[in-house]
Scaffold this active site. Structure first.
Site, short mmCIF file in Angstrom:
data_model
loop_
_atom_site.label_atom_id
_atom_site.label_comp_id
_atom_site.label_asym_id
_atom_site.label_seq_id
_atom_site.Cartn_x
_atom_site.Cartn_y
_atom_site.Cartn_z
N HIS A 1 0.88 -1.18 0.00
CA HIS A 1 0.00 0.00 0.00
C HIS A 1 0.92 1.23 0.00
O HIS A 1 2.02 1.18 0.57
CB HIS A 1 -0.82 0.15 1.28
CG HIS A 1 -1.70 -0.99 1.68
ND1 HIS A 1 -1.24 -2.09 2.34
CD2 HIS A 1 -3.04 -1.15 1.57
CE1 HIS A 1 -2.26 -2.90 2.61
NE2 HIS A 1 -3.37 -2.35 2.15
N ASP B 1 2.35 2.00 3.46
CA ASP B 1 3.38 1.11 4.02
C ASP B 1 4.76 1.60 3.63
O ASP B 1 5.73 1.34 4.34
CB ASP B 1 3.31 -0.31 3.44
CG ASP B 1 1.93 -0.89 3.40
OD1 ASP B 1 1.14 -0.54 4.27
OD2 ASP B 1 1.66 -1.69 2.48
C1 XUL Z 1 -7.46 -6.50 5.24
C2 XUL Z 1 -6.76 -6.97 4.03
C3 XUL Z 1 -5.92 -5.97 3.33
C4 XUL Z 1 -5.92 -6.09 1.84
C5 XUL Z 1 -5.15 -5.00 1.13
O1 XUL Z 1 -8.13 -7.49 5.92
O2 XUL Z 1 -6.83 -8.12 3.68
O3 XUL Z 1 -4.63 -6.08 3.83
O4 XUL Z 1 -5.37 -7.31 1.44
O5 XUL Z 1 -5.59 -3.74 1.47
#
Ligand code: XUL
Ligand code: CO
Length: 433
Positions: free
Chosen positions: A99, A102
């Site tokens: 993300h 991050d």
């Molecule tokens: C949350 C989840 C996230 C997504 C990406 O439960 O799975 O980490 O994979 O945003």
């Protein structure tokens, strides 16, 4: 080289009888499974957030992990990237996922976030020139900051919608710049806490328009990756709109996006929705929207989203059976959206969690392939429906209630129940684990 993983060797395949912890006993990247390299089947990916950004906190206590890159600056963000790429190399993983939040420091304005993301994207790009690890998917964190507390695309405030749309644009472009194979949207806080203050129809329409804009922009910039939605039924909001595969398919049909968007299906989320993982995979495959998987389990006792690494070969077998039956991954892969436990403090724990998970998945893949090659399961399934293959069965489906009634009366049809043979099939699968 940083000092973080200094005593840890590169993990290689040594076979089931190999010695020591830092080896693969089942994951042999070059081994052929159904004529394709194991690495190309599984397409493993490390989740940047869990391995490098998570601090070990839970609702009852804060940080337990100490990492030299924890901090708010660009220097720390670059050190984090250095360590991350060292870990990718130690594991020999072909992919990672991240993300924006991050990877880059949080800015005070959108413009600052955009600049920070661009700087770290170029830093990743430079590292990827000498690394074998590629980007499986990028995504935007539209759920942690307080501005997203009432959602992103479905927020009642148009300013949050605008901030979110602008953020997804930058993240999609960063993913494109890094050659990402997919772009994921998990509806972090797209849901509600109480219906008393929520306009369901308006929020769905905004989410539909938001996703259409993402698809339009993908085509505009020539991004060849898949756009993926990740379903989840609850947590963080009480009710999440992207509840499960069936719900998301209905949403995509409603907004005419079913041929543009596929799904990233997570094992733990399937369980939270009251399904098995293989149910969600089989349903998505049957609808033509199976894109990629997040391979992380929940704890069977807690019933919550504990994001643990997979360690059950039977579960992995049932999952990869569905993936293989659907033709295998094309652009998708196996992302470990999993974190070590709060007490797993050592750098080695980060490596060994992935080693165990990769071996578990490799066992599952090999067992699933053998089961498919054996054919007995598919033969049993076909035999169960054999009545529909003949002319009479086919004619029934183009008939009418009136004609069918006449037929049942004329032929005095009395259905004869037959065994579903569940236990026999369960025994069959266990022979392959
Ligand atoms: C949350 C989840 C996230 C997504 C990406 O439960 O799975 O980490 O994979 O945003
Ligand atoms: Co996930």
């Amino acid at each position: 080289m940083t000092a973080f993983f200094q005593d840890i060797p590169k993990v290689t395949y040594q076979g089931p009888d190999g010695e020591g912890d830092f080896i693969y006993r089942h994951y042999d990247p070059d081994a052929l499974v159904l004529g394709k390299r194991m690495e190309d089947h599984l397409r493993f990916s490390v989740a940047y957030w869990h391995s490098f950004a998570w601090t070990g906190g839970d609702p009852f206590g804060g940080q337990t992990l100490e990492r030299p890159w924890f901090g708010d600056g660009m220097a720390e963000a670059k050190l984090k990237a250095d360590v991350a790429f060292e870990m990718f190399d130690i594991l020999g993983v072909p992919f990672f996922c991240f993300h924006d939040a991050d990877a880059r420091p949080e800015g005070a304005t959108f413009a600052e976030n955009k600049r920070n993301l661009e700087e770290i994207t170029e830093y990743f790009a430079a590292k990827m020139e000498s690394s074998k690890t590629r980007l499986l998917w990028g995504t935007a964190n539209l759920f942690s900051h307080r501005r997203f507390m009432a959602g992103a695309a479905t927020n009642p405030d148009p300013d949050v919608f605008a901030w979110s749309a602008a953020t997804v644009k930058t993240c999609l472009e960063a993913t494109h710049r890094l050659g990402g194979a997919n772009y994921v949207l998990w509806g972090g806080r797209e849901g509600y806490e109480t219906l008393l203050n929520t306009d369901l129809k308006r929020e769905a329409d905004h989410a539909g328009r938001f996703l259409s804009m993402v698809v339009e922009h993908k085509h505009k910039i020539g991004f060849q990756g898949q756009i993926l939605i990740e379903p989840k039924p609850q947590e963080p909001t009480k009710h999440q709109y992207d509840f499960d595969v069936a719900t998301v398919y209905g949403f995509l049909k409603r907004y005419g996006l079913e041929n543009e968007v596929k799904l990233n299906i997570e094992q733990g989320h399937a369980l939270l929705a009251g399904h098995s993982f293989e149910h969600e995979l089989a349903l998505a495959a049957s609808l033509g929207i199976l894109g990629s998987i997040d391979m992380n389990r929940n704890d069977v006792q807690s019933g919550w989203d504990t994001d643990q690494f997979p360690n059950n070969p039977l579960e992995a077998t049932l999952a990869y059976y569905e993936v293989l039956k659907a033709g295998g991954f094309t652009q998708g892969g196996t992302n470990f959206d999993a974190h070590i436990r709060r007490q797993s403090l050592d750098p080695a724990d980060l490596i060994l969690s992935h080693v165990g998970a990769m071996d578990t998945c490799a066992r599952g893949l090999v067992a699933a392939a053998a089961l498919l090659e054996n054919g007995a399961l598919e033969e049993a399934r076909a035999a169960r429906y054999a009545g529909w293959d003949g002319e009479e069965g086919k004619a029934l489906l183009s008939s009418s209630l009136e004609a069918i009634e006449a037929k049942v009366l004329a032929e005095n049809i009395i259905p004869e129940p037959r065994s579903g043979r569940q236990e026999r099939l369960e025994n069959l699968i266990n022979r392959f684990i």
